[in-house]
Enzyme design. Structure first.
Site, PDB file in Angstrom:
ATOM      1  N   CYS A  86       5.014  -1.604  -3.133  1.00  0.00           N
ATOM      2  CA  CYS A  86       5.898  -1.020  -4.147  1.00  0.00           C
ATOM      3  C   CYS A  86       7.362  -1.349  -3.832  1.00  0.00           C
ATOM      4  O   CYS A  86       7.752  -2.514  -3.926  1.00  0.00           O
ATOM      5  CB  CYS A  86       5.637   0.484  -4.255  1.00  0.00           C
ATOM      6  SG  CYS A  86       6.293   1.226  -5.772  1.00  0.00           S
ATOM      7  N   HIS A 203      -0.488   0.987  -4.605  1.00  0.00           N
ATOM      8  CA  HIS A 203      -0.466   1.659  -3.305  1.00  0.00           C
ATOM      9  C   HIS A 203      -1.874   1.806  -2.721  1.00  0.00           C
ATOM     10  O   HIS A 203      -2.554   2.798  -3.008  1.00  0.00           O
ATOM     11  CB  HIS A 203       0.127   3.062  -3.462  1.00  0.00           C
ATOM     12  CG  HIS A 203       1.589   3.109  -3.731  1.00  0.00           C
ATOM     13  ND1 HIS A 203       2.525   3.221  -2.724  1.00  0.00           N
ATOM     14  CD2 HIS A 203       2.286   3.068  -4.895  1.00  0.00           C
ATOM     15  CE1 HIS A 203       3.734   3.256  -3.249  1.00  0.00           C
ATOM     16  NE2 HIS A 203       3.612   3.157  -4.565  1.00  0.00           N
ATOM     17  N   GLU A 205      -2.614   2.743   0.212  1.00  0.00           N
ATOM     18  CA  GLU A 205      -2.637   3.925   1.084  1.00  0.00           C
ATOM     19  C   GLU A 205      -2.882   5.204   0.300  1.00  0.00           C
ATOM     20  O   GLU A 205      -3.197   6.249   0.888  1.00  0.00           O
ATOM     21  CB  GLU A 205      -1.326   4.031   1.882  1.00  0.00           C
ATOM     22  CG  GLU A 205      -0.119   4.542   1.122  1.00  0.00           C
ATOM     23  CD  GLU A 205       0.577   3.489   0.261  1.00  0.00           C
ATOM     24  OE1 GLU A 205       1.672   3.788  -0.273  1.00  0.00           O
ATOM     25  OE2 GLU A 205       0.037   2.363   0.123  1.00  0.00           O
TER      26      GLU A 205
END
Length: 229
Positions: A86, A203, A205
């Site tokens: 990002c 993302h 994660e």
């Protein structure tokens, strides 16, 4: 696998990234502040999401010139794996580690949702545990995720197999419906020439733990562990 996470004023995904890296490797990442001028020897460096320096000037423009990024660029030149997620992707383009730029979403609105991605290349430390053409669901959260580059650069990325992920519909179609931000050719993530640096807007994660409701991002970190351990 030893890792480091870069922290800028305004980073808000550094802890999420650190948790995922620790969970997969069993080792706490080194948390490096933007003013640091050195890093321990690590196998992978993560430049996380957020709003570094408040996104003033352009997203990532100020962070790209911070002291720690000089070290990141040196390590990248030595072949250390570097991933920018990002805002991290924006920083890597501003630092010249990846081509192109990230501009305002086509809608001019902030987007926060889970999107469908197609894995375009599995020939990297970041994507080796995925299947070629596999469709995964990964969250996005950005206002400036519209990847742009001139036609020659886009052709080179395509021709050299350096597109890592592409936005698609749930059925796998590469079209405007599956493109959340207007990115050129639906590109969601790219590699550098040696595939040791990756930038992506979604993302992984945030799709790591079953409590997230989705673990499609886990293979991203498992790929790093398998390659770098």
């Amino acid at each position: 696998m030893k890792s480091a996470v870069i922290v800028f004023p305004g980073s808000n995904c550094d802890r999420d990234m650190a948790v995922a890296l620790e969970r997969v490797s069993g080792k706490k990442p080194h948390m490096a502040f933007h003013k640091d001028t050195d890093l321990p020897e690590v196998d992978v460096i993560a430049v996380p999401g957020g709003f570094s320096y408040g996104d003033y000037l352009r997203c990532g423009a100020m962070a790209a010139h911070s002291p720690i990024m000089r070290v990141v660029k040196e390590r990248a030149a030595r072949g250390v794996r570097v991933m920018g997620i990002c805002n991290g992707f924006q920083i890597l383009t501003e630092a010249g580690l990846l081509p192109g730029a990230l501009i305002r979403n086509k809608t001019l609105k902030y987007i926060c949702k889970t999107v469908d991605l197609r894995v375009e290349s599995t020939n990297s430390a970041f994507t080796g545990k995925y299947g070629a053409g596999q469709i995964i669901r990964i969250p996005v959260g950005h206002g400036e995720g519209n990847f742009v580059a001139d036609a020659a650069t886009l052709d080179r990325l395509e021709g050299e197999g350096r597109v890592a992920f592409r936005y698609v519909t749930a059925a796998g179609a590469v079209d405007a419906e599956g493109n959340p931000n207007g990115a050129s050719r639906n590109i969601a993530g790219i590699f550098n020439e040696t595939r040791t640096v990756l930038g992506m807007m979604p993302h992984p994660e945030r799709a790591f733990d079953p409590l997230h409701g989705n673990t499609d991002g886990r293979a991203f970190f498992d790929s790093l562990l398998e390659t770098l351990s």
